[in-house]
Each structure stands twice: as structure tokens, then as C-alpha cells.
Design a protein around this motif. Structure first.
Motif, PDB file in Angstrom:
ATOM      1  N   HIS A 264      76.011 -49.228  83.231  1.00  0.00           N
ATOM      2  CA  HIS A 264      77.356 -49.109  82.665  1.00  0.00           C
ATOM      3  C   HIS A 264      78.316 -50.028  83.404  1.00  0.00           C
TER       4      HIS A 264
ATOM      5  N   HIS B  88      85.737 -47.154  83.039  1.00  0.00           N
ATOM      6  CA  HIS B  88      86.691 -46.416  82.209  1.00  0.00           C
ATOM      7  C   HIS B  88      87.894 -46.007  83.038  1.00  0.00           C
TER       8      HIS B  88
ATOM      9  N   HIS C 110      83.013 -44.181  73.102  1.00  0.00           N
ATOM     10  CA  HIS C 110      82.721 -45.525  72.596  1.00  0.00           C
ATOM     11  C   HIS C 110      81.270 -45.618  72.175  1.00  0.00           C
TER      12      HIS C 110
ATOM     13  N   HIS D 135      81.625 -40.493  77.469  1.00  0.00           N
ATOM     14  CA  HIS D 135      81.381 -40.709  78.887  1.00  0.00           C
ATOM     15  C   HIS D 135      82.458 -40.062  79.736  1.00  0.00           C
TER      16      HIS D 135
HETATM   17 ZN   LIG Z   1      81.173 -45.550  78.835  1.00  0.00          ZN
END
Ligand SMILES: [Zn+2]
Ligand SMILES: Nc1ncnc2c1ncn2[C@@H]1O[C@H](COP(=O)(O)OP(=O)(O)OP(=O)(O)O)[C@@H](O)[C@H]1O
Ligand SMILES: [Mg+2]
Ligand SMILES: [Zn+2]
Ligand SMILES: [Zn+2]
Ligand SMILES: [Zn+2]
Lengths: 335, 267
Positions: free
Chosen positions: A297, A301, A320, A325
Motif C-alpha cells: 500500500h 491515507h 477506494h 482501509h
Molecule cells: Zn487504501
């Protein structure tokens, strides 16, 4: 003649008043028709009213009054057929519609009327509304709007759940006939501006437009009346200006304008519903049951990271690519 | 005819599509009673409830509400009705609040706006079913069980004293069934009369004073509350099995005493 001069003409002012009231009354009653899933009832009444107009033209009586009379009779008949027959009700309605239209054209032929006289009622006409007609139109339109708004709670309940309304002690049949009569009256109110063949559009299209964007009955009927007025007055003005060059009947202009509003509202409605669904907070719990860390990842975020943040229990999930998440220490969890 | 009954049904028969659906049903519910109406699918429970509120015409017999024959009855504010599996939606979006507010119509005068008291009762009803925070949402955006709770709130909003609830808990989750049970318990304490149709009583079971079991349009049992599984004893569910147990099982159509003997009844 300039535009300003045109609006000073008495016939134009009469036409504007008629358009304004039509734009208010037709969507008001149309909302209750759509709520009952009877969107095409206005169309049927419009066809029946053609016979009424032809009768008036042939006998020399006021076409407005004969149209009101025949339309109310037709509307009550439609309501009775609807209540009685469940199986072949719509066939009976179709017979009534075509009978009304054919009867009207036949009678006007017998009476030696020119097609032009009937056409004014079929597609609307600006210049032929008399002061007496405007007065009658005003009274009828105000009555329709007043009853629709005043009795809205009762009419809403009856259309929403007929059986519950009966157990609540409402006289369902009286309200059903009232809606039919009000629909008939607003058809005749609208026939001079939109015309009988397109009147149903002004009853249905603003309502369909409004409900793209609304979540309650009250806002739907309010927005439909505003949109109907905009389309009706706007269409009339547009048709008047266009008539400098060519003869444009107001009816089609009004309906096209109403449809244009729908075309604009439709994608907005889809986008709004999509967004509302996405932003709805997630149900509490669940996530605690299983711990599932997401793999690779690279993106970080955070507030303003560009992804939709939806509240979930005491934290936020970032949505997303079909994942939710949540920040967990140095990695992200799938929630 | 007992004057005191909240609802009284005498020898009521209902035919649907030419077929008899209810056949000579007798039932009297006294004020304050909590009656559970049970029976297999298609046994006529909904039809009986609909006949009692005047939605199904009788071909024989009569129904009285608070002592008044149904045709002359007009105190509808005393009656609350939750239909079975009605969809709360229609052709136009309607908010949760609007649907619940429709339940208040029994107590509103024509052309009068809602009073403060009316609004308070509507808010209470929404609170009770746990949908106060969704009042502005369109009903059609709710789940099936949530829509069912909207219909319960609609009945509560009229503050009735006689409730007809047709499977109000079908599709409602256990915590919310418990909330409904608590609400009905409070209403019962205040003297409300409740006629409830249910297959599974669940949390409502402790409230039930009396069970009535329908079988094929007739009353097959009328007596103290039953446990869920007892309703589905073979002799309740299937009309032609009784002769196998002829010696030790009461005939379904014979009137049963207050202490019915039930097959499989455990101490
Ligand atoms: Zn994510
Ligand atoms: N509108 C109708 N027209 C004809 N027959 C009907 C109609 N409604 C119900 N019936 C019949 O009446 C009988 C009783 O139906 P009812 O709805 O009262 O059953 P119920 O006991 O409520 O069943 P459920 O547990 O499924 O709700 C059934 O056999 C059904 O087929
Ligand atoms: Mg049922
Ligand atoms: Zn983790
Ligand atoms: Zn992000
Ligand atoms: Zn989360």
C-alpha cells in the motif's frame, strides 16, 4: 413590435397569467397521480376532453365549460373502471381515450368547424384567450392548488397506502374521486396554454424531474410546482419570441423546456444518490471480529488524501477501489 | 353479545374469489387482553384481521368494535393497524417522518396544521422504533425490517387503544423485536388491547395472555398461550391426520376447555 411592447399587450398578459397558474396546478395534482402510479391518467382525461371542446364549438356553448363537464365525467368514469376491474381495466381505459379523441374530431367535423379551431385546444394558443376565460381559469386553478395543498396529508395517506387510510377512517372513495375531478379540472385549465394532447406532460414531467433530487413527498410536490411554473412561463415567453420568425405553438415549447429540465436533473440525481450511498456511515462492529491487514500500500491515507472518508465506530475508513482501509499503526486494515 | 368486548367476531365468514376462507369464526377480545393469532400459512389469520378492521366484507356473521357494528363504527382513532408485509413505498419518494405522520391523521381535523402535541407523539413513535435519526430518509432506502418498523411507528402515532398487528416482527432483528415487546408491554400496562398475528412469538411470548389458532379458516384452538412449537402440532397443521390418533387426541373442531390437552405437552 419590441419585446416590451409585446408584454404590454393585454392578450400576452392574459396568456402569462394562464401559464403561471397552469404551471402551478398541473404538477400539484400530477404529484398525486404519479404517487398512485397513474401517470397516464392526465393523458386519458385530455383525450376525453377533446370531445367536450368539440361539443362546445359545435353547439356554440363555451368550449371551456363543456370541456370541464366532459372531462370530469370522463375522469370519474376512469376512476370507477379503475376501482372495479383489476384485470382488463387498462383496456377499458384505452377504449375511453380513443373514443374521446375520435369523438371530438368527428363532432367538430359534423359541426363544420375548421381544423384550426380544434387545433388551438389540442396544442395550445396564446392569442385566443378571452378575459372571461382567464377569470375562469384563475378560479379553477386556485381551487385545484388550494385543495391539493390543503388536503395534502389526506391525499398523501390515501395514495400511499389505501388500506391503511381506510382503517384510519378516511373516506378513500371520496378522495379518489376528488383526485380524478381535480385532474380533470387542471386538464381544462391547461388546455389553452399547453393544449390537450400535451397537458399530461406538464402534470408528469416536472414531478419526474423533482423526484430525481428529493427524498420526501413535501419537497417533491413543492419542487414540481416550481419547475412546472418555470417551464410553463418560460416556454410561453420562448414561443412568443420565436413567433417573430415562425409560428410556434406554446404547448410543444413548454413541454420541451420541461423535458430539458429533466435531462439536466437526471444525471445530477444519479450522482447525488451515488454520493449519498457512499457517504453513509458503516454499521458498527464487524471489523473487530477479524483482523485483516492489507498488502502492498504505497499511498498514505489522511485528511484530504483524495479518498472518501466514511465514519466507522471510533475511526474513519478510507474507501477506494472497492476497499475500506483503516489506519492501524504503520499499515492499513481491510474493514 | 357482550357489550364489554373491544372486538367481537360472531360466526364470521369471508369468501375470497368465491372460495370460503373464513368459516364461522367466533372470537371476542376483552379490553386489556393480549391475543396471539396463530396458524399455518394460508390458514386465514390475515383475512380475519382484515375482516375485523373492515377491509374484507363478510358473507355471513358480524364484527363489532367496542360494541358497535362495523358498518356504523367511526371512532377509528381507537384502532391501530399494522398490515402484513406492506411496502412502505409508492410512486413518489416519501420520508420516514411523512409515513409515520400519516398515522396521526385519525386525530387531526381537516385543513388544520399539525399541533405541537401531534409532532411530539410522532417523534416519540419514531424514537420507539429506533428510526429517529433516519426520519428524513426516503422510506424506500430502508431495509425490509426497517420499513416494517416504520409501519409499526405509523400505528403508534395514532395513539390507539386497540392494536391489530399482522406479523409485525417478520424480518425484524432480535434487539428490535425486544424493543417492540417492551413497547407493547408498556401499552398493555396502560390498558391497550392487542391482537397479534405471529408465527414466532420470540420476545413477545411473555406478554401473550391467550392464543387462538386458526386452521383452514376455522378456530382450531382458543385458550392459554402456547409455545411456538405447539402450534405446529400435526393436528393443528394438517386436517386429515387426526384419525390416526383418534383415541388420544381431541378432535380439532370440538370446543376445547380452558385446560386443553395437547399432544406432546411437557410438564
Ligand atoms: Zn487504501
Ligand atoms: N386476494 C385474495 N384472493 C383470493 N384468495 C385469497 C386472497 N388473499 C388470500 N387468499 C386466500 O385466503 C387464504 C387465507 O389467506 P391469509 O392471507 O388470511 O392467510 P394467513 O393465515 O395470513 O397466511 P400467512 O401466514 O402466509 O400470512 C389463503 O388460502 C389464500 O390463498
Ligand atoms: Mg397473513
Ligand atoms: Zn492491522
Ligand atoms: Zn487516500
Ligand atoms: Zn473501520
Amino acid at each position: 413590435m419590441t419585446a416590451l411592447q409585446l408584454f404590454n399587450e393585454p392578450f400576452m398578459q392574459r396568456a402569462l397569467i394562464a401559464a403561471l397558474l397552469t404551471g402551478l396546478a398541473a404538477p400539484a395534482i400530477g404529484t398525486f397521480l404519479v404517487q398512485r402510479r397513474l401517470a397516464l391518467m392526465g393523458d386519458g382525461i385530455g383525450h376525453v376532453a377533446v370531445t367536450g371542446v368539440a361539443l362546445g364549438l359545435a353547439t356554440g356553448a363555451s368550449p371551456l365549460w363543456t370541456a370541464v363537464l366532459v372531462a370530469v365525467l370522463g375522469a370519474v368514469l376512469i376512476e370507477v373502471i379503475r376501482e372495479r376491474g383489476q384485470t382488463n381495466g387498462d383496456v377499458a381505459l384505452a377504449l375511453l381515450f380513443y373514443g374521446g379523441l375520435a369523438g371530438g374530431i368527428f363532432i367538430s367535423g359534423l359541426g363544420g368547424q375548421s381544423a384550426a379551431a380544434l387545433n388551438r385546444y389540442l396544442f395550445g394558443s396564446l392569442t385566443t384567450i378571452s378575459s372571461a376565460d382567464v377569470l375562469v381559469t384563475m378560479v379553477l386553478a386556485i381551487a385545484v392548488v388550494g385543495l391539493c395543498v390543503g388536503l395534502a396529508p389526506q391525499l398523501f395517506a390515501v395514495a400511499q397506502d389505501q388500506e391503511f387510510a381506510r382503517v384510519a377512517g378516511l373516506r378513500v372513495r371520496v378522495y379518489n374521486v376528488l383526485v380524478a375531478v381535480l385532474a380533470a379540472v387542471s386538464v381544462t385549465v391547461a388546455m389553452r396554454t399547453v393544449g390537450l394532447l400535451l397537458v399530461s406532460a406538464l402534470m408528469v414531467v416536472p414531478v419526474a424531474t423533482a423526484q430525481q433530487l428529493t427524498r420526501s413527498f413535501r419537497s417533491t410536490i413543492g419542487a414540481a410546482m416550481v419547475l412546472g411554473t418555470l417551464a410553463s412561463v418560460g416556454g410561453l415567453v420562448a414561443a412568443t419570441f420565436a413567433s417573430y420568425e415562425v409560428t410556434v405553438a406554446p404547448g410543444p415549447t413548454i413541454v420541451l423546456l420541461a423535458l430539458a429540465c429533466y435531462a439536466v436533473a437526471w444525471p445530477i440525481g444519479i450522482w447525488q444518490r451515488h454520493r449519498a450511498r457512499l457517504r453513509e456511515p458503516f454499521a458498527p462492529g464487524e471489523a473487530v471480529v477479524s483482523h485483516e491487514a492489507c498488502g502492498e500500500h504505497p499511498h498514505a491515507h489522511g485528511p484530504g488524501c483524495g479518498h472518501l472518508a466514511v465514519p466507522h465506530d471510533d475511526h474513519v475508513d478510507y474507501v477506494h477501489d472497492g476497499h475500506r482501509h483503516a489506519v492501524h499503526g504503520a499499515h492499513y486494515d481491510e474493514h | 353479545m357482550t357489550e364489554s368486548a373491544a372486538v367481537e367476531v360472531r360466526r364470521a365468514s369471508v369468501a375470497l374469489g368465491g372460495r370460503p376462507v373464513l368459516r364461522g369464526v367466533d372470537l371476542a377480545v376483552v379490553p386489556g387482553d393480549f391475543v396471539a393469532l396463530m396458524g399455518a400459512n394460508g390458514s386465514g389469520k390475515s383475512t380475519l384481521v382484515r375482516a375485523m378492521v373492515g377491509l374484507r366484507p363478510l358473507v355471513g356473521g358480524e364484527v363489532r368494535l367496542f360494541g358497535t357494528p362495523l358498518d356504523e363504527y367511526d371512532a377509528w382513532s381507537r384502532i391501530g393497524y399494522v398490515p402484513q408485509r406492506a411496502t412502505a413505498g409508492s410512486g413518489i419518494p416519501a420520508s420516514v417522518w411523512e409515513v409515520v405522520a400519516a398515522g396521526r391523521l385519525t386525530r387531526r381535523k381537516l385543513l388544520r396544521p399539525l399541533s405541537k402535541a401531534d409532532r411530539a407523539v410522532i417523534d416519540d413513535a419514531l424514537e420507539v422504533v429506533g428510526l429517529a435519526d433516519r426520519r428524513r430518509d426516503a422510506v424506500t432506502n430502508l431495509s425490509g425490517g426497517q420499513q416494517q418498523r416504520v409501519l409499526i411507528a405509523r400505528a403508534l402515532a395514532g395513539e390507539p387503544e386497540l392494536f391489530f398487528l399482522d406479523e409485525p416482527t417478520a424480518g425484524v432483528d432480535l434487539p428490535n423485536q425486544q424493543v417492540l415487546a417492551d413497547t407493547l408491554g408498556r401499552l398493555k400496562e396502560r390498558g391497550a388491547t392487542i391482537v397479534l398475528v405471529a408465527h414466532e412469538l420470540g420476545p413477545l411470548a411473555p406478554l401473550v395472555d391467550r392464543a387462538v389458532v386458526l386452521r383452514d379458516g376455522r378456530v382450531a384452538y382458543d385458550g392459554p398461550a402456547l409455545r411456538d412449537h405447539e402450534v405446529h402440532q400435526p393436528w393443528f397443521a394438517e386436517p386429515h391426520t387426526h384419525h390416526h390418533h383418534h383415541d388420544h387426541v381431541p378432535h380439532p373442531s370440538t370446543p376445547l376447555g380452558t385446560e386443553p390437552h395437547l399432544p406432546g405437552d411437557r410438564p
